[in-house]
Design an enzyme around this catalytic site. Structure first.
Site, PDB file in Angstrom:
ATOM      1  N   GLU A 174      -8.837 -35.504  -7.150  1.00 36.58           N
ATOM      2  CA  GLU A 174      -8.093 -37.136  -7.221  1.00 36.58           C
ATOM      3  C   GLU A 174      -9.353 -37.657  -7.293  1.00 36.58           C
ATOM      4  O   GLU A 174     -10.259 -37.678  -7.128  1.00 36.58           O
ATOM      5  CB  GLU A 174      -7.775 -36.565  -6.091  1.00 36.58           C
ATOM      6  N   ARG A 199      -4.041 -27.077   4.143  1.00 37.85           N
ATOM      7  CA  ARG A 199      -4.944 -27.752   5.150  1.00 37.85           C
ATOM      8  C   ARG A 199      -5.746 -26.530   5.897  1.00 37.85           C
ATOM      9  O   ARG A 199      -5.317 -25.152   6.778  1.00 37.85           O
ATOM     10  CB  ARG A 199      -3.737 -27.988   6.561  1.00 37.85           C
TER      11      ARG A 199
END
Length: 335
Positions: A116, A194
């Site tokens: 990204e 996470r």
């Protein structure tokens, strides 16, 4: 070909614990419920078409129906839209997380990894991001820091300013701090592991995250280049992102000598109209996205007074990793 025209997409609002109740900078008329909004997906597969005979259909449905006429020949996966653009509104810190690369994703049955980039639309005083591990940090130290709740101390924390562009390749451990609004362009994947979440009651994915993380990556700040109204924000193997400041109509094409790619247009300031031969004009304003199907080829953007527009596409030729200023050289703040 029938059914090919510029597609105005309805934004898809996603609640996040770290989000905000104030979207007035981009969506002043949106009514927010009890839960804060953290992400507004602009080209998500569940985003619906707002205009023309395909109104009400999702981008996912069209990707399956139109195949390369929407997705282009440069997309890595067929029948699946290749790029996801979203605006991120962090009022609080996002988790410390990592995304898998293509190889790691495919090993667990996913279509692709998640590289990204972040373009800073707004940034208040003290706005910062955590980008990559401090030099020399090992997997074992990361695992220990997660256990000791000191994970934040291992990241490079960087002050950000409007118009900054940061490249975040897959495998980079990262976090977004409060105080900014970011336009994210990424491979079309929502796979997030996470590692650390400041004690919030959300699940962690430590084993998967440690397997996906890389101790050294190409993440960093990208030096923008260009002129004459066009600025190349980042060029990478997964996406090319540029920005246009338009005061006059400009012609574009989704096709070149090497192939085709859809174009994703996001208005970040002002408004404009997208025109293509034989189709009604499509108006879009700040915070709205228009997708140009790859098979449509030629189109025009006509600004209404003045338009600042970010465009993303898939490269049709092999593109190297971007040259960045490494995150550890930009370190300016501590968590």
């Amino acid at each position: 070909m029938a059914d090919l025209y510029p597609l105005l997409l309805l934004p898809d609002f996603h609640e996040r614990v770290w989000g905000t109740h104030d979207l007035s900078a981009f969506y002043p008329s949106h009514k927010i419920g009890k839960e804060p909004i953290g992400e507004v997906w602009l080209t998500g597969e569940d985003c619906r078409i707002a205009n023309g005979p395909l109104a009400g259909r999702t981008l996912r449905e069209l990707a399956d129906q139109l195949d390369s006429n929407l997705n282009g020949t440069a997309a890595k996966t067929r029948n699946r839209f290749p790029l996801l653009m979203k605006i991120i509104f962090p009022k609080d810190k996002l988790s410390v997380q990592v995304h898998p690369d293509d190889n790691a994703a495919q090993k667990v049955g996913l279509a692709c990894g998640k590289t990204e980039c972040w373009y800073v639309l707004q940034a208040g005083r003290g706005a910062h991001i955590g980008l990559g591990l401090r030099a020399g940090t090992s997997h074992r130290e990361v695992q220990q820091a997660i256990h000791n709740t000191t994970m934040e101390q291992l990241l490079n924390w960087i002050d950000v300013a409007p118009a900054d562009m940061y490249y975040v390749d897959a495998g980079t451990v990262h976090a977004i701090g409060r105080g900014s609004i970011l336009l994210e362009t990424q491979q079309n994947s929502d796979t997030t592991y996470r590692l650390y979440d400041y004690g919030r009651p959300r699940p962690l994915h430590v084993e998967q995250g440690l397997a996906a993380m890389k101790e050294s990556t190409r993440a960093g700040k990208v030096k923008s280049m260009g002129g004459n109204g066009r600025i190349v924000l980042v060029s990478s193997p997964c996406f090319e992102v540029d920005k246009f400041l338009l005061k006059q109509p400009k012609e574009f094409s989704t096709s070149d000598d090497h192939g085709t790619s859809p174009h994703c247009l996001v208005a970040v300031r002002g408004g404009g109209v997208v025109e293509s031969d034989g189709n009604p004009p499509v108006a879009f304003n700040r915070g709205e996205a228009v997708v140009i199907p790859a098979g449509l080829k030629n189109y025009r953007i006509c600004p209404q007074w003045e338009l600042e527009c970010v465009r993303a596409k898939v490269p049709t030729v092999t593109v190297p990793e971007p040259v960045t200023v490494p995150a550890h050289q930009l370190q300016t703040v501590r968590a």
